[in-house]
Design a protein around this motif. Structure first.
Motif, PDB file in Angstrom:
ATOM      1  N   ALA A  45       0.827  -1.213   0.000  1.00 30.13           N
ATOM      2  CA  ALA A  45       0.000   0.000   0.000  1.00 30.13           C
ATOM      3  C   ALA A  45       0.862   1.264   0.000  1.00 30.13           C
ATOM      4  O   ALA A  45       0.701   2.119  -0.869  1.00 30.13           O
ATOM      5  CB  ALA A  45      -0.958  -0.013   1.185  1.00 30.13           C
ATOM      6  N   PRO A  46       1.816   1.402   0.950  1.00 30.83           N
ATOM      7  CA  PRO A  46       2.608   2.638   0.910  1.00 30.83           C
ATOM      8  C   PRO A  46       3.577   2.704  -0.264  1.00 30.83           C
ATOM      9  O   PRO A  46       3.728   3.762  -0.890  1.00 30.83           O
ATOM     10  CB  PRO A  46       3.373   2.618   2.251  1.00 30.83           C
ATOM     11  N   ARG A  47       4.233   1.593  -0.594  1.00 32.69           N
ATOM     12  CA  ARG A  47       5.328   1.664  -1.562  1.00 32.69           C
ATOM     13  C   ARG A  47       4.867   1.586  -3.018  1.00 32.69           C
ATOM     14  O   ARG A  47       5.547   2.092  -3.904  1.00 32.69           O
ATOM     15  CB  ARG A  47       6.339   0.537  -1.298  1.00 32.69           C
ATOM     16  N   LEU A  48       3.759   0.892  -3.263  1.00 34.02           N
ATOM     17  CA  LEU A  48       3.265   0.805  -4.651  1.00 34.02           C
ATOM     18  C   LEU A  48       2.163   1.843  -4.884  1.00 34.02           C
ATOM     19  O   LEU A  48       2.285   2.707  -5.742  1.00 34.02           O
ATOM     20  CB  LEU A  48       2.748  -0.603  -4.956  1.00 34.02           C
ATOM     21  N   SER A  49       1.081   1.755  -4.111  1.00 28.50           N
ATOM     22  CA  SER A  49      -0.069   2.612  -4.415  1.00 28.50           C
ATOM     23  C   SER A  49       0.181   4.069  -4.030  1.00 28.50           C
ATOM     24  O   SER A  49      -0.022   4.970  -4.840  1.00 28.50           O
ATOM     25  CB  SER A  49      -1.307   2.075  -3.709  1.00 28.50           C
ATOM     26  N   ALA A  50       0.597   4.309  -2.784  1.00 26.53           N
ATOM     27  CA  ALA A  50       0.758   5.705  -2.351  1.00 26.53           C
ATOM     28  C   ALA A  50       1.942   6.370  -3.046  1.00 26.53           C
ATOM     29  O   ALA A  50       1.839   7.511  -3.489  1.00 26.53           O
ATOM     30  CB  ALA A  50       0.918   5.763  -0.828  1.00 26.53           C
ATOM     31  N   ALA A  51       3.050   5.660  -3.160  1.00 27.04           N
ATOM     32  CA  ALA A  51       4.270   6.293  -3.666  1.00 27.04           C
ATOM     33  C   ALA A  51       4.359   6.323  -5.189  1.00 27.04           C
ATOM     34  O   ALA A  51       5.060   7.170  -5.747  1.00 27.04           O
ATOM     35  CB  ALA A  51       5.501   5.589  -3.082  1.00 27.04           C
ATOM     36  N   ASP A  95      13.127   1.846  -5.907  1.00 27.01           N
ATOM     37  CA  ASP A  95      13.828   0.724  -5.279  1.00 27.01           C
ATOM     38  C   ASP A  95      13.009   0.084  -4.155  1.00 27.01           C
ATOM     39  O   ASP A  95      12.893  -1.147  -4.099  1.00 27.01           O
ATOM     40  CB  ASP A  95      15.205   1.160  -4.768  1.00 27.01           C
ATOM     41  N   PRO A  96      12.422   0.885  -3.258  1.00 27.31           N
ATOM     42  CA  PRO A  96      11.565   0.253  -2.242  1.00 27.31           C
ATOM     43  C   PRO A  96      10.389  -0.508  -2.863  1.00 27.31           C
ATOM     44  O   PRO A  96      10.003  -1.570  -2.365  1.00 27.31           O
ATOM     45  CB  PRO A  96      11.059   1.445  -1.407  1.00 27.31           C
ATOM     46  N   THR A 146       8.075  -1.305 -15.721  1.00 29.78           N
ATOM     47  CA  THR A 146       9.473  -1.694 -15.475  1.00 29.78           C
ATOM     48  C   THR A 146       9.553  -2.622 -14.258  1.00 29.78           C
ATOM     49  O   THR A 146      10.291  -3.610 -14.261  1.00 29.78           O
ATOM     50  CB  THR A 146      10.328  -0.432 -15.244  1.00 29.78           C
ATOM     51  N   LEU A 147       8.791  -2.306 -13.222  1.00 28.31           N
ATOM     52  CA  LEU A 147       8.818  -3.134 -12.009  1.00 28.31           C
ATOM     53  C   LEU A 147       8.391  -4.571 -12.300  1.00 28.31           C
ATOM     54  O   LEU A 147       8.897  -5.513 -11.693  1.00 28.31           O
ATOM     55  CB  LEU A 147       7.886  -2.547 -10.944  1.00 28.31           C
TER      56      LEU A 147
END
Lengths: 226, 226
Positions: free
Chosen positions: A105-111, A136-137, A182-183
């Motif tokens: 949630a924080p690293r994919l959706s929010a960021a 990177d995260p 890319t991810l």
């Protein structure tokens, strides 16, 4: 069954996880749509004391916290089964759900998904340096989800489970922007999982576009207060 | 049953939640103690890819994410029961567990208990302005937990459940510092709950002091790199 009402913003991945679960269980629902930002009002604090989403109303029973809602739906409507019975498969389901909350949630959706897909609709400014620092995260999360999926069809084995429904809203956005593609590039298993999940009717009727239409909420540019 | 090994830092509330659950289930365990900060090494990354804790090893089965571990322990050792059967009580249990992860851990343990109780042992500097700013957000959590507890004995009804074990490590620290005592002042039900939970043998054998002794880990002043 009493009417099931879900409170939240159309487009919220957590709201979508609940709607997906209701759809997979063939339970009718109504989205009490919250306009973007209106969750911060005192009025909405009556619905969710921490001003997050979703909150579920089932008759007079009110519940927030997404995982609690998914489990509640699964308990009141046991079929079709959305939890694997083998102990280790169930543990993987729980683990993926925890990973969604703590990392996806924080690293994919929010960021990433938010600045790339939602911010432009709201005419919000995007901090490009922050997006670059988020790659990177985000890759750590995608790598680990790919490792846990391995050669399985779904996150907790051969059948769809709550883990897939919790995760789907955070992953299906990735193919829609360059950094997300890319991810996914070196993770064919996750790309195949996304295609499989996207094909479910539950996904088609819980898109942000459909939820905006159902609730009559419009996405309007927000004045930049920064 | 194969040996159960828990990896983590003595004093981590998440580690303690797992040890409490093992104790309540009468399952033997060994803490593979991680010195403070050593979770950030590449070596520990093999044990937990996000460098958090705890990780459980049960024979060759490795699992991280605290809630997944609690559920796993409950599934491999169903007695004594640590989940209420009524659907709404189970939902409250899940909700409290979610609240611990989303709000109690950051707002109570990280923002208050850590600077007040742990930082002094490690000779870490304390940002007093940050502690002051943390009081109101912490009060929101304590207020809501008190509301959810209401007149019940335990968080999900009359019996101890996983919710109490998940929450205990974050709440039992509050009476040990001034801001924590102030937060509890108007919540007699939570104060009574703390006394009840603290009296359990599982609590006595999972204190930080005992875990430091068991693992031979010493709390040493950390050089301030800030």
């Amino acid at each position: 069954m009493c009417e099931v009402i879900v409170h939240g913003i159309p487009g919220s991945p957590y709201v979508r996880a609940v709607l997906l679960t209701l759809e997979e269980k063939n339970i009718g629902w109504r989205l009490a749509g919250v306009p973007f930002g209106a969750n911060l009002t005192a009025l909405y604090g009556e619905i969710h004391p921490f001003h997050k989403m979703p909150t579920l109303d089932h008759g007079e029973f009110r519940l927030y916290e997404t995982l609690a809602i998914l489990n509640y739906i699964d308990r009141i409507a046991p079929a079709p089964a959305l939890r694997p019975l083998p102990v280790r498969a169930a543990a993987r389901m729980d683990q993926v759900i925890g990973i969604v909350d703590a990392y996806a949630a924080p690293r994919l959706s929010a960021a990433l998904s938010f600045p790339r897909l939602i911010a432009p609709m709201l005419a919000l400014p995007v901090d490009e340096a922050a997006v670059r620092d988020a790659i990177d995260p985000a890759a750590e999360v995608v790598d680990e989800l790919s490792r846990l999926l391995g050669g399985q069809t779904f996150m907790a084995g051969d059948s769809l489970s709550l883990a897939d429904l919790m995760l789907a809203p955070h992953l299906v956005t990735l193919p829609h922007f360059a950094e997300g593609r890319t991810l996914l590039r070196q993770h064919d298993n996750l790309s195949a999982w996304i295609i499989l999940v996207e094909a479910r009717p539950s996904m088609a009727c819980t898109t942000m576009e459909r939820l905006l239409e159902l609730t009559g909420i419009e996405l309007l540019p927000i004045e930049d207060s920064a």
